[in-house]
Enzyme design. Structure first.
Site, PDB file in Angstrom:
ATOM      1  N   CYS A  72       0.857  -1.186   0.000  1.00  0.00           N
ATOM      2  CA  CYS A  72       0.000   0.000   0.000  1.00  0.00           C
ATOM      3  C   CYS A  72       0.895   1.238   0.000  1.00  0.00           C
ATOM      4  O   CYS A  72       0.780   2.125   0.855  1.00  0.00           O
ATOM      5  CB  CYS A  72      -0.952   0.000   1.183  1.00  0.00           C
ATOM      6  N   ALA A  73       1.816   1.292  -0.963  1.00  0.00           N
ATOM      7  CA  ALA A  73       2.964   2.194  -0.910  1.00  0.00           C
ATOM      8  C   ALA A  73       2.676   3.620  -1.338  1.00  0.00           C
ATOM      9  O   ALA A  73       3.361   4.548  -0.891  1.00  0.00           O
ATOM     10  CB  ALA A  73       4.089   1.634  -1.793  1.00  0.00           C
ATOM     11  N   ALA A  74       1.725   3.837  -2.238  1.00  0.00           N
ATOM     12  CA  ALA A  74       1.507   5.180  -2.783  1.00  0.00           C
ATOM     13  C   ALA A  74       1.041   6.141  -1.687  1.00  0.00           C
ATOM     14  O   ALA A  74       0.337   5.729  -0.763  1.00  0.00           O
ATOM     15  CB  ALA A  74       0.481   5.122  -3.910  1.00  0.00           C
ATOM     16  N   GLY A 115       4.242   7.208  -1.690  1.00  0.00           N
ATOM     17  CA  GLY A 115       5.626   6.819  -1.758  1.00  0.00           C
ATOM     18  C   GLY A 115       6.597   7.363  -0.740  1.00  0.00           C
ATOM     19  O   GLY A 115       7.796   7.099  -0.855  1.00  0.00           O
ATOM     20  N   GLY A 116       6.156   8.111   0.253  1.00  0.00           N
ATOM     21  CA  GLY A 116       7.088   8.657   1.226  1.00  0.00           C
ATOM     22  C   GLY A 116       7.902   7.583   1.927  1.00  0.00           C
ATOM     23  O   GLY A 116       9.111   7.722   2.131  1.00  0.00           O
ATOM     24  N   ASP A 127       1.090  -1.202  -4.829  1.00  0.00           N
ATOM     25  CA  ASP A 127      -0.159  -0.501  -4.520  1.00  0.00           C
ATOM     26  C   ASP A 127      -1.174  -0.822  -5.602  1.00  0.00           C
ATOM     27  O   ASP A 127      -0.815  -1.122  -6.751  1.00  0.00           O
ATOM     28  CB  ASP A 127       0.067   1.012  -4.436  1.00  0.00           C
ATOM     29  N   CYS A 175      -3.061   5.285   9.748  1.00  0.00           N
ATOM     30  CA  CYS A 175      -3.156   6.706  10.128  1.00  0.00           C
ATOM     31  C   CYS A 175      -4.542   6.968  10.720  1.00  0.00           C
ATOM     32  O   CYS A 175      -5.297   7.814  10.252  1.00  0.00           O
ATOM     33  CB  CYS A 175      -2.869   7.617   8.933  1.00  0.00           C
TER      34      CYS A 175
END
Length: 416
Positions: A235-237, A239-240, A256, A351
């Site tokens: 679930c990378a996007a 991308g931070g 992602d 989050c």
């Protein structure tokens, strides 16, 4: 009044209508090529978004100021133009400019032209400091009630106070890279109060840093990536965290489901001169060629910890998607565990401020997988009070309130 000032304000009223009237997420409206921002200059687009976010943080206070002067609720466009003017006045903008703009926006409305006089009359009654003595905007009941149960009223009120403020700009920087002047937080994040246009800041073109909230930067630090390790960022996007892992020298696979969001990740990698294998796929179906040393799973969630940066969320969401999100998080965590080498580690993060997306998930995972162990490494800048009894890290917006706060997050590191 300058035409460009009116254009940005009119677009802000359009954005407010889409969020408050149609229940659309602001990010979706901003990206709509036919939306309220269509045809605006970059400066006006940016100003319209800033104005909209300001109003969304103060809808409740604006309505308290306006309602005594309105015998009945006006049409949506009129109400939002009035709110915008009140918030601008509260933030110190010249009253005549804010009032004249609202009057002109109402005058130009297809069905509201006759209410321009009312708009002018109401706004002339607004005091110079319209929000003086008013409490911060409250969270919606579906969210506030469980948070009060979990944290207590005082903490929830402190969270609301932070969410009413415009958040600072946080940057994750690479060692030795050029960066703007700012304040270095204990966890290493560089915080800027006066940000301006991000792409014009020192070091942007050289790729020495990227925008990332101080809290969002901590899951990758909790994972403690090592040079040469094979690490999966699920679930990378946008991308931070992928950038953090790659900057540490890891061989990163970023996965992602969203193709458009992964394009942003590719752009960020290119700007920063970093490499990762980018995969657009569903983590529940995808299968790697070989297991990984570590996995970072920042799972889809209610995003209730990001309201300080996304104040549209309380007006668009109602909590009805929470059970499905909790179930998805558990499935993704179970799936991610299967991608690990023996002796590997995973960081699970959301989050969210809600316990069922944090400690509740950790408790359930430990029950489903008795072999898992919670790992609690030493991390610089992490207050001892942030660790939960189970060994997770709980972050809230009111932490570091005197420094501008942080997003709400839960994260835990597990070893297999």
């Amino acid at each position: 009044m300058a035409a460009e000032g009116l254009a940005a304000r009119a677009a802000a009223v359009g954005l407010l209508g889409a969020v408050l009237g149609e229940g659309r997420l602001m990010a979706q409206v901003v990206a709509d090529p036919q939306g309220p921002l269509a045809g605006l200059t970059p400066a006006d687009r940016a100003r319209a978004q800033r104005l909209t976010l300001a109003v969304l943080r103060h809808v409740e206070q604006a309505d308290r100021v306006l309602n005594p002067h309105l015998r009945k609720s006006p049409p949506r466009l009129v109400r939002d133009a009035l709110r915008l003017a009140v918030v601008e006045i509260a933030q110190g903008a010249p009253a005549h400019g804010a009032v004249n703009a609202a009057v002109e926006i109402v005058r130009r409305g297809k069905r509201t032209g006759a209410m321009a006089g009312l708009t002018n009359a109401v706004l002339r009654k607004v005091p110079e400091a319209p929000f003086a003595g008013l409490p911060p905007q409250r969270l919606p009941r579906w969210l506030r009630q469980p948070l009060v149960h979990s944290y207590g009223r005082d903490i929830v009120s402190a969270i609301e106070a932070v969410q009413a403020q415009t958040p600072p700009l946080d940057l994750t920087t690479r060692d030795g890279a050029e960066a703007p002047d700012g304040t270095r937080l204990p966890t290493g994040t560089l915080r800027l109060e006066e940000k301006g246009q991000v792409s014009a800041l020192a070091g942007y073109e050289a790729g020495g840093w990227w925008v990332q909230d101080a809290a969002a930067a901590l899951p990758a630090r909790l994972l403690q990536p090592q040079a040469g390790e094979r690490i999966l960022d699920l679930c990378a996007a946008p991308g931070g965290k992928t950038l953090q892992l790659a900057a540490a020298g890891a061989h990163v696979t970023a996965l992602d489901l969203s193709g458009p969001r992964m394009e942003r990740l590719r752009e960020n990698l290119a700007r920063c001169g970093l490499r990762a294998d980018v995969v657009v796929a569903d983590a529940l179906d995808w299968q790697p060629d070989a297991p990984f040393d570590a996995v970072l799973l920042d799972a889809p969630c209610s995003a209730t910890g990001t309201i300080r940066r996304h104040p549209d969320l309380p007006f668009v969401k109602d909590g009805s998607d929470l059970p499905a999100l909790v179930a998805l998080q558990a499935r993704l965590l179970d799936r991610a565990l299967g991608f690990l080498k023996p002796g590997g580690r995973i960081v699970f993060a959301t989050c969210s401020l809600l316990p069922e997306e944090g400690d509740g998930q950790l408790t359930a995972a430990l029950a489903r997988h008795p072999h898992l162990r919670v790992e609690r490494p030493v991390l610089e800048g992490i207050d001892a009070a942030w660790w939960t009894p189970q060994g997770g890290v709980r972050l809230r917006p009111d932490l570091w309130a005197d420094r501008g706060g942080m997003d709400g997050f839960f994260m835990a590191r597990l070893g297999v």
